[in-house]
Design a protein around this motif. Structure first.
Motif, PDB file in Angstrom:
ATOM      1  N   ARG A  72      42.394  43.829  33.661  1.00  0.00           N
ATOM      2  CA  ARG A  72      41.881  42.586  34.246  1.00  0.00           C
ATOM      3  C   ARG A  72      43.130  41.699  34.859  1.00  0.00           C
ATOM      4  NH1 ARG A  72      38.496  39.218  37.206  1.00  0.00           N
ATOM      5  NH2 ARG A  72      40.261  38.471  38.065  1.00  0.00           N
ATOM      6  N   ALA A  73      43.177  41.754  36.269  1.00  0.00           N
ATOM      7  CA  ALA A  73      44.233  41.171  36.782  1.00  0.00           C
ATOM      8  C   ALA A  73      44.075  39.527  36.563  1.00  0.00           C
ATOM      9  CB  ALA A  73      44.485  41.696  38.068  1.00  0.00           C
ATOM     10  N   ILE A  74      45.422  38.894  36.871  1.00  0.00           N
ATOM     11  CA  ILE A  74      45.247  37.620  36.768  1.00  0.00           C
ATOM     12  C   ILE A  74      46.180  36.938  38.076  1.00  0.00           C
ATOM     13  CG2 ILE A  74      45.059  37.238  34.380  1.00  0.00           C
ATOM     14  CD1 ILE A  74      47.946  36.634  33.912  1.00  0.00           C
TER      15      ILE A  74
ATOM     16  N   ASP B 264      36.783  35.304  37.237  1.00  0.00           N
ATOM     17  CA  ASP B 264      37.559  35.121  38.531  1.00  0.00           C
ATOM     18  C   ASP B 264      37.578  33.582  38.513  1.00  0.00           C
ATOM     19  OD1 ASP B 264      38.025  37.761  39.350  1.00  0.00           O
ATOM     20  OD2 ASP B 264      36.139  37.710  40.831  1.00  0.00           O
ATOM     21  N   ARG B 265      36.357  32.787  38.547  1.00  0.00           N
ATOM     22  CA  ARG B 265      36.513  31.591  38.515  1.00  0.00           C
ATOM     23  C   ARG B 265      37.262  30.897  37.509  1.00  0.00           C
ATOM     24  NH1 ARG B 265      33.447  29.322  42.268  1.00  0.00           N
ATOM     25  NH2 ARG B 265      32.036  30.670  43.459  1.00  0.00           N
ATOM     26  N   TYR B 266      37.156  31.474  36.188  1.00  0.00           N
ATOM     27  CA  TYR B 266      37.794  30.848  35.113  1.00  0.00           C
ATOM     28  C   TYR B 266      39.140  31.041  35.261  1.00  0.00           C
ATOM     29  CZ  TYR B 266      39.575  30.335  30.260  1.00  0.00           C
ATOM     30  OH  TYR B 266      40.375  30.129  29.162  1.00  0.00           O
ATOM     31  N   LEU B 267      39.938  32.080  35.787  1.00  0.00           N
ATOM     32  CA  LEU B 267      41.203  32.344  36.044  1.00  0.00           C
ATOM     33  C   LEU B 267      41.572  31.564  37.002  1.00  0.00           C
ATOM     34  CD1 LEU B 267      41.192  36.076  35.144  1.00  0.00           C
ATOM     35  CD2 LEU B 267      42.475  34.336  33.777  1.00  0.00           C
ATOM     36  N   ALA B 268      40.904  31.490  38.214  1.00  0.00           N
ATOM     37  CA  ALA B 268      41.292  30.541  39.237  1.00  0.00           C
ATOM     38  C   ALA B 268      41.597  28.993  38.829  1.00  0.00           C
ATOM     39  CB  ALA B 268      40.434  30.523  40.470  1.00  0.00           C
TER      40      ALA B 268
ATOM     41  N   LEU C 139      34.244  32.296  26.331  1.00  0.00           N
ATOM     42  CA  LEU C 139      34.685  32.232  27.760  1.00  0.00           C
ATOM     43  C   LEU C 139      33.627  31.577  28.595  1.00  0.00           C
ATOM     44  CD1 LEU C 139      36.955  32.979  29.971  1.00  0.00           C
ATOM     45  CD2 LEU C 139      36.006  34.963  29.773  1.00  0.00           C
ATOM     46  N   ALA C 140      32.419  32.063  28.383  1.00  0.00           N
ATOM     47  CA  ALA C 140      31.537  31.537  29.239  1.00  0.00           C
ATOM     48  C   ALA C 140      31.131  30.117  29.197  1.00  0.00           C
ATOM     49  CB  ALA C 140      30.115  32.411  28.762  1.00  0.00           C
ATOM     50  N   SER C 141      31.107  29.628  27.831  1.00  0.00           N
ATOM     51  CA  SER C 141      30.924  28.284  27.623  1.00  0.00           C
ATOM     52  C   SER C 141      32.054  27.337  27.900  1.00  0.00           C
ATOM     53  CB  SER C 141      30.759  27.931  26.051  1.00  0.00           C
ATOM     54  OG  SER C 141      31.929  28.193  25.161  1.00  0.00           O
ATOM     55  N   ALA C 142      33.342  28.057  28.056  1.00  0.00           N
ATOM     56  CA  ALA C 142      34.395  27.185  28.461  1.00  0.00           C
ATOM     57  C   ALA C 142      34.313  27.006  30.087  1.00  0.00           C
ATOM     58  CB  ALA C 142      35.700  27.802  28.157  1.00  0.00           C
TER      59      ALA C 142
END
Length: 334
Positions: A143-145, A251-255, A328-331
């Motif tokens: 998983r890239a960041i 993707d959205r979380y890491l963005a 993660l989903a809840s965050a």
């Protein structure tokens, strides 16, 4: 029985911690890499712990020098039993701020350096029908960041290369084994010497682990190379599962979080040295050691390492990963 072990990039960080652990077992440890001050200090530690050590100043981007180093190892320490690829270099910056030359350099060290080391090991191990190659990877191989495109690309490449090689060795019914150790964020000196164009000082993405956690996994992997890979850090599993189950969400979380989580509150000094092209410890003879500046925040143990060593309880690790996915989903949706 003592073994002959080669560790690239052992002048500092994970490679340095692994060298100590192999040395404590009484192994003969060859240390090819840049940064002679760190390599000499690592060799002294190995000898003090009861092992033998051989310093080999080598840039792993140079295939011929890696091959020559392997030849010298076998001449002075004996047949190579274990080859551990650790050495890397990288750039912290957005894609638009990394030059073509810098991308090339990162791949030459962080990917091709692994290829060169692996080929040097194979040319000797295959004829004997035994040996172990340990590729030190990262959760970022899956998983890239953001801000680490060069490093992530190299780790993805290593994973692909290693999987191809594993299939070839199985086809040949070879006694040579290759495995990967996928690492989490670690408290190493890389964050004090990495080439960076970030406005603030770089940091590992929490949770952070001490390099000895990774070193223990590497030593265990060297003794059990028949296993495909070993994961260090529960969040590495959670990240993998999350990316498989909800890639767009990740993707959205890491963005949203990936920029701030990789920087401290301190401004970066643009005059800080960087080791992309030249080792930084040789400038003043400074030995950086294994640890970085995050000791107060770094964990000394990882349940995932224990689970990797006890596969019957792997379901517990999966459950922990699924819990991480839920978190993660809840965050992201809060």
């Amino acid at each position: 029985m003592a073994k002959t072990v080669v560790i690239t990039g052992a002048s500092a960080g994970v490679g340095r911690a692994a060298a100590r652990m192999f040395g404590r077992r009484g192994d003969s440890v060859a240390l090819p890499g840049r940064g002679e001050a760190g390599l000499e200090a690592a060799a002294e530690e190995v000898r003090a712990l009861g092992g033998r050590a051989l310093v080999l100043p080598v840039d792993v981007a140079d295939a011929e020098r890696v091959e020559a180093a392997a030849e010298r190892v076998e001449a002075e320490l004996g047949p190579i039993d274990v080859w551990v690829n650790v050495a890397f270099a990288t750039v912290f910056a957005p894609v638009t701020e990394i030059s073509a030359a810098e991308y090339r350099r990162v791949m030459e060290v962080s990917y091709l350096g692994f290829v060169h080391g692996t080929q040097a090991a194979l040319s000797r191990m295959l004829a004997r029908g035994k040996g172990a190659i340990v590729q030190v990877g990262s959760a970022l191989a899956y998983r890239a960041i953001p801000l680490q495109s060069a490093y992530c690309a190299a780790k993805h490449a290593i994973k692909g290369f290693t999987e191809s090689l594993r299939c070839e060795l199985l086809h040949q019914d070879s006694g040579v084994k290759v495995t990967m150790v996928q690492l989490p964020a670690l408290n190493t000196p890389q964050f004090d010497w990495v080439k960076s164009r970030l406005p603030r000082r770089p940091q590992p993405v929490p949770p952070i682990y001490q390099p000895e956690v990774a070193a223990r996994a590497i030593v265990f992997a060297a003794d059990h190379p028949e296993r495909k890979e070993f994961w260090v850090g529960a969040m590495t599993v959670a990240t993998l599962l999350a990316d498989r189950l909800a890639p767009a969400l990740v993707d959205r979380y890491l963005a949203a979080t990936g920029y701030a989580s990789q920087q401290t509150g301190e401004k970066r000094d643009p005059r800080e040295p960087a080791n992309l092209w030249e080792p930084v410890d040789d400038e003043e003879g400074h030995d950086f050691g294994a640890h970085g500046r995050f000791d107060a925040r770094a964990h000394r143990v990882s349940p995932q390492v224990w689970l990797s060593q006890h596969r019957r309880l792997a379901t517990v690790g999966v459950a922990a990963g699924l819990a991480g996915v839920a978190w993660l989903a809840s965050a992201v949706t809060r």
